[in-house]
Motif scaffolding. Structure first.
Motif, short mmCIF file in Angstrom:
data_model
loop_
_atom_site.label_atom_id
_atom_site.label_comp_id
_atom_site.label_asym_id
_atom_site.label_seq_id
_atom_site.Cartn_x
_atom_site.Cartn_y
_atom_site.Cartn_z
N GLU A 167 0.83 -1.21 0.00
CA GLU A 167 0.00 0.00 0.00
C GLU A 167 0.86 1.25 0.00
N TRP A 168 1.90 1.25 0.83
CA TRP A 168 2.81 2.39 0.85
C TRP A 168 3.44 2.58 -0.53
N GLN A 169 3.87 1.46 -1.13
CA GLN A 169 4.50 1.51 -2.45
C GLN A 169 3.53 2.04 -3.50
N ALA A 170 2.26 1.60 -3.41
CA ALA A 170 1.25 2.07 -4.35
C ALA A 170 1.04 3.58 -4.21
N GLY A 171 1.05 4.06 -2.96
CA GLY A 171 0.90 5.49 -2.72
C GLY A 171 2.03 6.29 -3.33
N VAL A 172 3.24 5.77 -3.25
CA VAL A 172 4.40 6.44 -3.85
C VAL A 172 4.22 6.53 -5.36
N ARG A 173 3.84 5.43 -5.98
CA ARG A 173 3.69 5.41 -7.45
C ARG A 173 2.56 6.32 -7.91
N LEU A 174 1.46 6.35 -7.17
CA LEU A 174 0.33 7.20 -7.53
C LEU A 174 0.69 8.68 -7.42
N THR A 175 1.39 9.02 -6.35
CA THR A 175 1.81 10.41 -6.16
C THR A 175 2.74 10.83 -7.30
N TYR A 176 3.70 9.97 -7.62
CA TYR A 176 4.68 10.27 -8.65
C TYR A 176 4.03 10.38 -10.03
N ALA A 177 2.96 9.61 -10.23
CA ALA A 177 2.29 9.60 -11.54
C ALA A 177 1.35 10.78 -11.71
N GLY A 178 1.20 11.60 -10.67
CA GLY A 178 0.36 12.79 -10.78
C GLY A 178 -1.10 12.54 -10.48
N GLU B 294 -7.68 12.41 -3.99
CA GLU B 294 -8.74 11.45 -3.68
C GLU B 294 -8.32 10.03 -4.04
N THR B 295 -7.65 9.87 -5.17
CA THR B 295 -7.17 8.55 -5.58
C THR B 295 -6.14 8.02 -4.60
N TYR B 296 -5.23 8.90 -4.19
CA TYR B 296 -4.20 8.52 -3.22
C TYR B 296 -4.84 8.09 -1.90
N MET B 297 -5.77 8.86 -1.40
CA MET B 297 -6.40 8.56 -0.11
C MET B 297 -7.16 7.23 -0.16
N ALA B 298 -7.83 6.97 -1.24
CA ALA B 298 -8.59 5.72 -1.37
C ALA B 298 -7.68 4.50 -1.41
N ALA B 299 -6.47 4.68 -1.95
CA ALA B 299 -5.56 3.55 -2.12
C ALA B 299 -4.68 3.28 -0.90
N THR B 300 -4.70 4.18 0.09
CA THR B 300 -3.75 4.05 1.21
C THR B 300 -4.42 4.08 2.58
N GLN B 301 -5.62 3.58 2.68
CA GLN B 301 -6.36 3.66 3.94
C GLN B 301 -5.70 2.87 5.07
N ASN B 302 -5.24 1.68 4.78
CA ASN B 302 -4.64 0.84 5.83
C ASN B 302 -3.31 1.39 6.33
N ILE B 303 -2.46 1.79 5.41
CA ILE B 303 -1.14 2.26 5.81
C ILE B 303 -1.24 3.57 6.57
N ARG B 304 -2.18 4.44 6.17
CA ARG B 304 -2.31 5.73 6.86
C ARG B 304 -2.84 5.57 8.28
N ASN B 305 -3.57 4.51 8.54
CA ASN B 305 -4.13 4.27 9.87
C ASN B 305 -3.27 3.35 10.73
N ASN B 306 -2.13 2.92 10.18
CA ASN B 306 -1.25 2.04 10.95
C ASN B 306 -0.58 2.81 12.09
N LYS B 307 -0.48 2.20 13.26
CA LYS B 307 0.04 2.88 14.45
C LYS B 307 1.49 3.33 14.27
N PHE B 308 2.30 2.48 13.65
CA PHE B 308 3.70 2.86 13.45
C PHE B 308 3.81 4.07 12.53
N ILE B 309 3.06 4.06 11.42
CA ILE B 309 3.10 5.17 10.47
C ILE B 309 2.57 6.45 11.11
N THR B 310 1.48 6.33 11.86
CA THR B 310 0.90 7.49 12.53
C THR B 310 1.92 8.12 13.47
N ARG B 311 2.62 7.28 14.21
CA ARG B 311 3.63 7.79 15.13
C ARG B 311 4.81 8.37 14.36
#
Length: 358
Positions: free
Chosen positions: A189-200, A204-221
């Motif tokens: 998911e993190w990797q997909a977010g990187v590719r989506l951001t880089y692809a322009g 909304e597309t980025y947020m929909a594709a990264t729900q799990n990683i953005r809510n992960n405790k380690f990432i949040t911290r």
């Protein structure tokens, strides 16, 4: 950081050099901005050279909090002056901190420091050595390539040419008890977010594709609880799309042709690694150094068991392990001694190099 300062002060008293070291503030300019730093040198004899301390990623408060104090003390004990500064917008340095400052810009900043030290004829500045941790593993080879006459380089927890966060994320999720399928999902998911951001792609597309990683405790911290905003996403995306993304791995390439750059390094290099480094894949960097630096210069490699990215003793090497478990900031056994002994070993080659230059 208070613990680091306490450990540093205790170390300084232990090795008995507190009465033999001089300390003064030294400033230089980079891009019309005053950068604040601290200069240490032996008080009982002229320094045989001067070592620049190059920081890793993130903000600094290095001067006020006496970062790397034990390391600087060891260099002074070995007869060297040491210079360390705070990044722009940090400590007493002017300007605004830029987390995304390029490594090329950081190298230019280091060269500006060297030029200022030489212009002011600071003792030891005619023999410059470099010490750098983590991100410094990109910056210092650039300085060596662009500034003729660097005498040596101590690389601590060095990097290869690509973004290391994928490794950091996977290893810290593992340490924190995530099962393999969960790690795979979150890293993908993190990797997909990187590719989506880089692809322009849109926010909304980025947020929909990264729900799990953005809510992960380690990432949040790791993100200090900050959430992605639409404005922040597009601001970051604008600069991110200027980077070079490796198509095969989806990782940012910080220095293109990095192997060629390393192969041009012509000064002695000491590479030090913690074998429980969960920030950077140290085995990968070790192999890279052996295949490049090892063929063209005097390369010495040492690794330390049960030591983390910052070369402190650890149990797992996790990003927050020392902080969460109230572990002591104990240096790896032999870390400082290895640097001191290596400096003695390279002394003849350093002197010969100076004679050839003259």
């Amino acid at each position: 950081m208070k613990k680091q300062l306490l450990i540093a002060l205790l170390y300084f008293a232990t090795i008995g050099v507190s009465a033999q070291i001089k300390k003064e503030i030294f400033e230089f300019e980079y891009k019309n901005t005053v950068i604040n730093g601290v200069l240490n040198m032996p008080s009982n004899k002229p320094p045989k050279g001067l070592v620049l301390i190059v920081h890793g990623s993130g903000q600094t408060n290095a001067v006020a909090q006496e970062w790397h104090y034990d390391i600087r003390a060891q260099f002074v004990k070995s007869g060297y002056a040491v210079y360390m500064w705070d990044k722009m917008g940090c400590g007493e340095s002017g300007g605004t901190f830029d987390y995304n400052q390029s490594v090329q810009s950081s190298a230019e900043e280091g060269i500006a420091a060297i030029n200022a030290l030489k212009e002011k004829q600071i003792p030891g500045s005619d023999e410059i050595g470099l010490w750098g941790i983590s991100r410094g593993g990109w910056i210092n080879p650039l300085i060596i390539n662009q500034y003729d006459g660097i005498k040596f380089w101590v690389s601590v927890s060095g990097v290869d040419e690509k973004e290391n966060f994928k490794y950091l994320l996977a290893e810290n999720l593992r340490i924190n008890g995530h099962p393999k399928d969960s790690i795979r999902l979150l890293v993908d998911e993190w990797q997909a977010g990187v590719r989506l951001t880089y692809a322009g792609e849109t926010y909304e597309t980025y947020m929909a594709a990264t729900q799990n990683i953005r809510n992960n405790k380690f990432i949040t911290r790791f993100n200090n609880g900050a959430s992605s905003t639409k404005e922040g996403y597009y601001t970051y995306q604008k600069s991110f799309m200027k980077e070079t993304l490796d198509e095969a791995t989806g990782l940012v390439v910080y220095i293109e042709n990095f192997e060629t750059l390393l192969s041009k390094v012509n000064c002695p290099v000491l590479a030090l690694f913690g074998e429980k480094d969960m920030n950077v894949d140290w085995t990968k960097t070790k192999s890279l150094y052996e295949s490049t630096l090892g063929k063209n210069t005097d390369l010495t490699i040492a690794s330390f068991p049960d030591c983390n990215h910052n070369l402190f003793k650890c149990q797992t090497g996790g990003f927050y392990e020392i902080q969460d478990n109230n572990l002591p900031w104990d240096r790896c056994d032999g870390f400082l001694d290895t640097m001191a002994e290596w400096l003695v070993d390279i002394e003849p080659s350093r002197k010969n190099s100076s004679k050839k230059r003259e």
